[in-house]
Design a protein around this motif. Structure first.
Motif, PDB file in Angstrom:
ATOM      1  N   MET A 166       0.410  -0.302  -2.280  1.00 53.96           N
ATOM      2  CA  MET A 166       1.359   0.792  -2.056  1.00 53.96           C
ATOM      3  C   MET A 166       2.667   0.257  -1.497  1.00 53.96           C
ATOM      4  O   MET A 166       3.757   0.696  -1.896  1.00 53.96           O
ATOM      5  CB  MET A 166       0.761   1.821  -1.099  1.00 53.96           C
ATOM      6  CG  MET A 166      -0.385   2.632  -1.663  1.00 53.96           C
ATOM      7  SD  MET A 166      -1.129   3.742  -0.423  1.00 53.96           S
ATOM      8  CE  MET A 166       0.262   4.856  -0.100  1.00 53.96           C
ATOM      9  N   LYS A 167       2.567  -0.683  -0.584  1.00 49.65           N
ATOM     10  CA  LYS A 167       3.761  -1.277   0.014  1.00 49.65           C
ATOM     11  C   LYS A 167       4.593  -2.004  -1.034  1.00 49.65           C
ATOM     12  O   LYS A 167       5.826  -1.902  -1.057  1.00 49.65           O
ATOM     13  CB  LYS A 167       3.354  -2.240   1.126  1.00 49.65           C
ATOM     14  CG  LYS A 167       4.475  -2.595   2.088  1.00 49.65           C
ATOM     15  CD  LYS A 167       4.897  -1.408   2.925  1.00 49.65           C
ATOM     16  CE  LYS A 167       5.944  -1.795   3.968  1.00 49.65           C
ATOM     17  NZ  LYS A 167       6.414  -0.631   4.730  1.00 49.65           N
ATOM     18  N   LEU A 168       3.910  -2.727  -1.921  1.00 48.77           N
ATOM     19  CA  LEU A 168       4.615  -3.452  -2.988  1.00 48.77           C
ATOM     20  C   LEU A 168       5.302  -2.492  -3.954  1.00 48.77           C
ATOM     21  O   LEU A 168       6.331  -2.822  -4.549  1.00 48.77           O
ATOM     22  CB  LEU A 168       3.636  -4.351  -3.744  1.00 48.77           C
ATOM     23  CG  LEU A 168       3.049  -5.531  -2.947  1.00 48.77           C
ATOM     24  CD1 LEU A 168       1.995  -6.260  -3.779  1.00 48.77           C
ATOM     25  CD2 LEU A 168       4.151  -6.498  -2.520  1.00 48.77           C
ATOM     26  N   LEU A 169       4.714  -1.298  -4.112  1.00 49.48           N
ATOM     27  CA  LEU A 169       5.318  -0.276  -4.977  1.00 49.48           C
ATOM     28  C   LEU A 169       6.463   0.461  -4.287  1.00 49.48           C
ATOM     29  O   LEU A 169       7.138   1.284  -4.910  1.00 49.48           O
ATOM     30  CB  LEU A 169       4.259   0.744  -5.414  1.00 49.48           C
ATOM     31  CG  LEU A 169       3.185   0.273  -6.398  1.00 49.48           C
ATOM     32  CD1 LEU A 169       2.187   1.398  -6.668  1.00 49.48           C
ATOM     33  CD2 LEU A 169       3.813  -0.208  -7.706  1.00 49.48           C
ATOM     34  N   GLY A 170       6.658   0.178  -3.008  1.00 50.78           N
ATOM     35  CA  GLY A 170       7.708   0.856  -2.262  1.00 50.78           C
ATOM     36  C   GLY A 170       7.291   2.203  -1.722  1.00 50.78           C
ATOM     37  O   GLY A 170       8.134   2.999  -1.280  1.00 50.78           O
ATOM     38  N   LYS A 171       5.978   2.503  -1.747  1.00 50.59           N
ATOM     39  CA  LYS A 171       5.487   3.770  -1.228  1.00 50.59           C
ATOM     40  C   LYS A 171       5.279   3.681   0.276  1.00 50.59           C
ATOM     41  O   LYS A 171       4.974   2.620   0.815  1.00 50.59           O
ATOM     42  CB  LYS A 171       4.158   4.156  -1.899  1.00 50.59           C
ATOM     43  CG  LYS A 171       4.273   4.563  -3.350  1.00 50.59           C
ATOM     44  CD  LYS A 171       2.952   5.128  -3.834  1.00 50.59           C
ATOM     45  CE  LYS A 171       3.081   5.713  -5.240  1.00 50.59           C
ATOM     46  NZ  LYS A 171       1.823   6.382  -5.669  1.00 50.59           N
ATOM     47  N   SER A 172       5.414   4.795   0.944  1.00 50.89           N
ATOM     48  CA  SER A 172       5.174   4.840   2.378  1.00 50.89           C
ATOM     49  C   SER A 172       3.674   4.797   2.646  1.00 50.89           C
ATOM     50  O   SER A 172       2.871   5.460   1.966  1.00 50.89           O
ATOM     51  CB  SER A 172       5.759   6.123   2.978  1.00 50.89           C
ATOM     52  OG  SER A 172       5.360   6.271   4.328  1.00 50.89           O
ATOM     53  N   ILE A 173       3.276   3.986   3.637  1.00 48.97           N
ATOM     54  CA  ILE A 173       1.877   3.914   4.020  1.00 48.97           C
ATOM     55  C   ILE A 173       1.664   4.556   5.397  1.00 48.97           C
ATOM     56  O   ILE A 173       0.574   4.462   5.969  1.00 48.97           O
ATOM     57  CB  ILE A 173       1.361   2.458   4.031  1.00 48.97           C
ATOM     58  CG1 ILE A 173       2.146   1.612   5.043  1.00 48.97           C
ATOM     59  CG2 ILE A 173       1.442   1.852   2.639  1.00 48.97           C
ATOM     60  CD1 ILE A 173       1.589   0.208   5.211  1.00 48.97           C
TER      61      ILE A 173
END
Length: 319
Positions: free
Chosen positions: A69-76
């Motif tokens: 998710m982090k690599l996709l730029g999504k907030s975790i």
């Protein structure tokens, strides 16, 4: 992006690819678990060690999804109000399912475990029947389930043991499949409110940490001596859990539970075939007959009605 994802996972090829891919990954867990237990010296009676290893697996799987998710730029970061939702899924889909599953498998045979694993489909369809107005049990679906379950029975017979004795271990396995099916249905419901990757990662994290806590009570937090081979197998098991549940929860989000549940019959079939390849177990004619029955069941269950359907999820299901 949301529209594109929905188109992919409501297309027949997208459904088949995602559902079959998830069940293939889950089926491969059977031989890799056996190989991991052998490498780490975990015996059938080492219940706390089994739970601890399961906790390692699902906690690591959750961290892998969060990294993705982090690599996709999504907030975790934590989504306000989501804790009760993900905790409920984690309780059923990860914690209770695998506490009961590992206990049941420690005192049951591989034949019985494989056959009982196929009952998740029945539990999902039965639960969806009561939870979703647009996902009713039909005669066609019932026939498909019977045909598919006959294939699961043949997979069990391929081991050469046709006697089935139900004791506490087998009851625990049935309960595990019920909780797994309930967790799957709940994840579909909650996916209307939460991002799939967020929901999957945090439910695994909660369930995985709980498994580690229970296992550590009886075995300690780090009783294993990990070789490079054991580390690789743990990473693989974690990855297959992360990818498998992400695929399954996504395809469940956009489609009726009943039409997708049939694919769960592929888990024991894949498990037997991969066990033969990786553990040198023999395949018999029963296995090939089982594959034919499971394939026929999938076709029957997923056969489209004559009235065109514009979306895999009806308005009634969203209420």
């Amino acid at each position: 992006m949301k529209l594109s994802t929905e188109k992919i996972f409501t297309h027949p090829l997208g459904i088949m690819g995602a559902a079959a891919g998830a069940t293939l990954l889950w089926g491969s867990a059977f031989p890799y678990l056996k190989l991991s237990y052998k490498e780490l010296g975990i015996g059938k009676a080492d219940v706390f060690e089994q739970l601890l290893f399961a906790g390692y697996r699902f906690t690591l799987a959750a961290l892998l999804i969060l990294l993705f998710m982090k690599l996709l730029g999504k907030s975790i970061g934590y989504v306000p109000g989501s804790l009760p939702r993900v905790a409920r899924i984690g309780l059923f889909q990860t914690f209770l399912q695998y506490v009961l599953f590992y206990y049941g498998m420690s005192a049951s045979t591989g034949v019985q475990g494989s056959i009982i694993a196929g009952t998740t489909s029945f539990f999902q369809i039965l639960l969806a029947h009561f939870m979703y107005k647009g996902d009713q049990i039909t005669l066609r679906r019932t026939i498909g389930l019977i045909v598919g379950f006959a294939g699961v029975v043949l997979v069990g017979l391929s081991k050469g043991d046709s006697s089935f004795q139900f004791g506490l271990a087998e009851i625990a396995l049935l309960a595990a499949m019920f909780f797994g099916g309930l967790g799957n249905v709940l994840s579909k419901k909650e996916s209307e409110h939460l991002d799939i990757l967020y929901m999957t990662s945090y439910q695994m994290l909660i369930g995985g940490v709980a498994l580690v806590a229970i296992g550590a009570v009886g075995a300690g937090i780090a009783p294993f001596s990990f070789s490079a081979k054991a580390v690789w197998m743990l990473l693989y098991l974690a990855a297959l859990s992360a990818v498998g549940f992400a695929l399954w929860n996504t395809v469940m989000k956009y489609n009726k539970v009943g039409s997708i549940s049939m694919y769960l019959f592929l888990i024991p079939v894949f498990g037997v075939i991969l066990s033969a390849l990786l553990l040198d177990e023999q395949l018999h004619a029963y296995v090939w007959a089982a594959l034919a029955l499971v394939a026929a069941g999938i076709v029957i269950v997923n056969r489209q009605p004559t009235t065109p359907v514009t979306s895999g999820v009806t308005a009634a299901e969203r209420k």
